[in-house]
Design an enzyme around this catalytic site. Structure first.
Site, PDB file in Angstrom:
ATOM      1  N   TYR A  89      10.908  -3.438  -8.079  1.00  0.00           N
ATOM      2  CA  TYR A  89       9.642  -3.264  -8.777  1.00  0.00           C
ATOM      3  C   TYR A  89       8.738  -2.158  -8.240  1.00  0.00           C
ATOM      4  CZ  TYR A  89       5.012  -4.353 -10.678  1.00  0.00           C
ATOM      5  OH  TYR A  89       3.798  -4.260 -11.303  1.00  0.00           O
ATOM      6  N   CYS A 138       0.836  -1.194   0.000  1.00  0.00           N
ATOM      7  CA  CYS A 138       0.000   0.000   0.000  1.00  0.00           C
ATOM      8  C   CYS A 138       0.872   1.245   0.000  1.00  0.00           C
ATOM      9  CB  CYS A 138      -0.886   0.037   1.253  1.00  0.00           C
ATOM     10  SG  CYS A 138      -1.954  -1.391   1.449  1.00  0.00           S
ATOM     11  N   ASN A 160       0.817   0.006   5.963  1.00  0.00           N
ATOM     12  CA  ASN A 160       1.392  -0.713   4.831  1.00  0.00           C
ATOM     13  C   ASN A 160       2.225  -1.847   5.381  1.00  0.00           C
ATOM     14  OD1 ASN A 160       2.618  -1.526   2.421  1.00  0.00           O
ATOM     15  ND2 ASN A 160       4.183   0.054   2.532  1.00  0.00           N
ATOM     16  N   GLY A 161       1.871  -3.074   5.031  1.00  0.00           N
ATOM     17  CA  GLY A 161       2.648  -4.209   5.504  1.00  0.00           C
ATOM     18  C   GLY A 161       1.792  -5.416   5.779  1.00  0.00           C
ATOM     19  N   GLY A 221      -0.925   0.915  -5.194  1.00  0.00           N
ATOM     20  CA  GLY A 221      -2.216   0.285  -4.980  1.00  0.00           C
ATOM     21  C   GLY A 221      -3.304   0.948  -5.785  1.00  0.00           C
TER      22      GLY A 221
END
Length: 562
Positions: free
Chosen positions: A280, A22, A125-126, A51
Site C-alpha cells: 500500500y 512518514c 519514520n517508525g 503523510g
C-alpha cells in the site's frame, strides 16, 4: 529511581503518542552557496503519499545556523516562494507526517531540533515500542526534557545524550557512530532516521531489522558531488541522483562535504522489511530493498488471480468485469484481469484533491471522505457481477462505502478481492491501524467480513502467496515483517499488556472523547500544541519549536506564515 520519577514516567507513557508512517529526506549540496530548500520541497512533494498531516524543512546555513519552516498541512500549502526563500543553506532535512492517536498537535511537526550538544536536527519514520523505560531513563538519568508526546523527539534526545557523553568541544565521525550504536542498543522498534549536525553534515541510519525504508543516492555537481537520503528511491530518480543504495539494517552513514563514512554500528538482527510498504504505502515507481514496488504489485495480481479462480470455481460464481479501487490496486487488478481473461474497467473516478482515506486521522472523517473522493459510473456496474480489487481491507470503512456505491448504481453482485491477507493484528511499527476492535477482520472469518462490509463474497490473498510475490524479486530477503497478518512481531517485546495500553491510547473514540472534554494540552503539560504561543502574528496552528531540550534557552524561529 525514586517513586516520584517512576510514577511520572508511567503517567507520561500512559498518554504517549506513537509516531506514524512518514517520509524523510536529507540533502547535502557540494556547493554550500546554493540553497537546498527548493529541492527538499520538491522531494517532499514526491513523498506526500506517506503523510498529509504535517510537513517541515530545516536547513543549515553559514556559521552553522539553522533555518526552519514547519506546520500542519500539505507541502503545497506550507511551502511557497516566500517561505522557501527564507530557508538558507546548502544542506537540510525534510519530513512529511500523518498522525496516529494524540499526534494532531502542531508541536509534533518534524524535523525536531535540540541545541545541545552541537545543534542537531532530526527526522524519523517508525515507532518505538519501549518508550516507557526510555522515558524513565530520560527523566531520572539523562535529565533531558521531552517536550512533545512524539517518540521521534525521544529518539532524538537519546542520540543527543549519547553524543554529549563524549564531552568533546568538537566531535568526529567516530563519536557519531559510537553514539548511534549505543542508541540502537537502548531502543527497540522500527526507525529510519535522517539527522543533521550544525556545520558538520547529514546522517542516516536504520533499525537492526530494517523494518522502515531509507536509502541514499549521489549526483555529480560542477565541483563535486551532491548527496541525498530519502524514504523512497523515486525522490532520487526525479532529482537526477543515481546509484540508489538502501541503508542496511543496523548501519549508519555520515556525509560531509569532504567524505562519506559508512559503518555497521550494531550487528544486524533478522532483516524483515515491512511488507505493507509494497502492498500500500510506497509509490509504485519506487524500488525498496532491491524490489520494484510496481513489479511486486503485478505479482500480487497474478497470485491473487489463482486464489480468485479457485474460490469462484468452488462456489460456481461467474464474474462479468474486474474493477480496481483507485489507486494502489490498479496494477494488481489489471494483471488479475489479464490472467483470468476478464474485462478490466475503470468504474470509479477519483477526486484527486481529497486525501487518502486510510490515513485520515478519525473514523468519522474517513467515512465522510469516501464518497467525496470517489464517484461510481453506473455504465460499468449496472446489471453486472463485479469483482472489485483492493490492495487491503483494514477497518472496512472505505470498502463498505464503495460496495454500497456500486450497488447504488445497479451492480448485481459485488465480490471483493484483497491483494493482502486479512489484517487481524495491530501494527506497532508506525502504521495507523492500532486497535484490534477497529480491524474488520479481527475475530471474523471471510464470511463474517463479507457480511460486515456488505459484499456478496470476499476473497483474500494468502500470506504465503503475498510473501512470494514480493520475495521473488529479491530472494536474498528471507523474511518480511507480516505482523499485521500473523501477529509475529520481529522485534519481540509486544504482549497483551502492550496492546491494551496502545489501544486505549489510540482508538478513535478515545481520542475524540479526550479532545472534546479537554482540548489540546499546551507544551507545559507535555503534550505540545494547543498552548503554544503565536508566531509571527499567526495563531497556534503554526509551530515555533521553542525550547525543546531541558538545557535549551533558544529555540528555532519558524518562518511559516499564512
Amino acid at each position: 529511581m525514586s517513586f516520584v520519577a517512576t510514577t511520572f514516567a508511567k503517567i507520561r507513557f500512559s498518554r504517549y503518542s506513537k509516531q506514524a508512517m512518514c517520509g524523510i529526506l536529507g540533502l547535502l549540496l557540494h556547493d554550500s552557496t546554493i540553497n537546498c530548500a527548493p529541492e527538499i520541497c520538491e522531494g517532499l512533494s514526491l513523498l506526500q503519499h506517506r503523510g498529509q498531516d504535517a510537513c517541515g524543512i530545516v536547513t543549515c546555513g553559514p556559521k552553522g545556523r539553522f533555518y526552519q519552516c514547519k506546520a500542519n498541512g500539505m507541502v503545497r500549502d506550507i511551502f511557497d516562494e516566500t517561505s522557501i526563500r527564507k530557508l538558507i543553506g546548502g544542506m537540510g532535512v525534510g519530513h512529511v507526517r500523518y498522525p496516529t492517536a494524540g499526534s494532531f498537535n502542531n508541536a509534533e511537526a518534524q524535523p525536531f531540533y535540540v541545541n545541545s550538544p552541537y545543534g542537531i536536527v532530526f527526522a524519523h519514520n517508525g515507532n518505538l515500542i519501549n518508550t516507557a523505560s526510555l522515558l524513565q531513563y530520560m527523566d531520572a538519568t539523562a535529565h533531558r526534557h521531552i517536550n512533545t508526546s512524539s517518540d521521534s523527539e525521544l529518539l532524538l534526545n537519546i542520540f543527543a545524550n549519547n553524543l554529549q557523553q563524549t564531552g568533546k568541544f568538537r566531535i568526529n565521525e567516530e563519536d557519531i557512530f559510537t553514539a548511534i550504536g549505543g542508541m540502537m542498543k537502548q531502543v527497540k522498534g522500527a526507525y529510519a532516521c535522517v539527522a543533521m549536525l550544525a556545520g558538520f553534515g547529514i546522517i542516516a541510519f536504520r533499525d537492526p531489522n530494517g523494518i522502515r525504508p531509507v536509502g541514499m543516492a549521489v549526483r555529480k555537481a560542477e565541483t563535486g558531488k551532491d548527496y541525498l537520503f530519502a524514504s523512497e528511491s523515486v525522490v532520487a530518480d526525479s532529482s537526477g541522483f543515481t546509484d540508489w543504495d538502501d541503508v542496511k539494517p543496523g548501519e549508519a552513514i555520515i556525509i560531509t562535504r569532504t567524505s562519506v563514512s559508512r559503518r555497521q554500528v550494531v550487528e544486524p538482527a533478522t532483516f524483515a522489511p515491512d511488507i505493507f510498504e509494497y502492498v500500500y504505502f510506497a509509490r509504485p515507481d519506487s524500488v525498496l530493498d532491491g524490489i520494484s514496488v510496481y513489479r511486486s504489485r503485478m505479482a500480487m495480481g497474478d497470485m491473487l488471480a489463482e486464489e480468485v479462480k479457485r474460490v469462484l470455481s468452488k462456489k460456481n460464481i461467474s464474474v462479468d468485469v474486474v474493477i480496481p479501487v483507485p489507486d494502489t490496486s490498479r496494477v494488481a487488478a489489471l494483471n488479475l484481469a489479464q490472467k483470468l481473461n476478464l474485462p478490466y474497467r475503470e468504474g470509479f473516478i477519483k477526486n484527486r484533491y481529497v486525501g487518502r482515506t486510510f490515513i485520515m486521522p478519525g473514523q468519522h472523517m474517513r467515512k465522510k471522505n469516501v464518497r467525496r473522493k470517489l464517484n461510481a459510473m453506473a455504465l460499468e456496474f449496472s446489471g453486472r457481477n463485479v469483482l472489485l480489487v483492493d490492495d487491503s481491507i483494514v477497518r472496512g470503512t472505505t470498502s463498505k462505502e464503495i460496495i454500497q456505491m456500486a450497488k447504488d448504481v445497479g451492480a448485481k453482485n459485488v465480490i471483493v478481492a484483497s491483494c493482502a491477507p486479512p489484517i487481524r493484528y495491530p501494527n506497532v511499527y508506525g502504521i495507523d491501524m492500532p486497535s484490534r476492535s477497529e480491524l474488520v477482520a479481527y475475530g471474523r472469518n471471510e464470511e463474517d467480513v463479507a457480511e460486515a462490509i456488505g459484499a456478496d463474497l470476499v476473497i483474500f490473498q494468502t500470506l504465503p502467496d503475498l510473501i512470494e510475490s514480493v520475495r521473488q524479486l529479491n530472494p536474498s530477503i528471507n523474511r518480511f515483517d507480516c505482523s499485521v497478518f500473523d501477529g509475529d512481531y520481529v522485534t519481540g517485546g509486544v504482549d497483551e499488556a502492550y496492546f491494551s495500553n496502545l489501544e486505549t491510547l489510540r482508538a478513535d473514540n478515545v481520542r475524540s472523547k479526550v479532545e472534546m472534554m479537554t482540548g489540546e494540552l499546551g507544551p507545559a503539560e507535555g503534550k505540545g500544541g494547543g498552548g503554544a504561543p503565536a508566531v509571527n502574528g499567526t495563531s497556534d496552528n503554526v509551530v515555533s519549536s521553542g525550547s525543546i531540550n531541558g538545557d535549551d534557552i533558544v529555540g528555532l524561529h519558524n518562518t511559516w506564515k499564512r
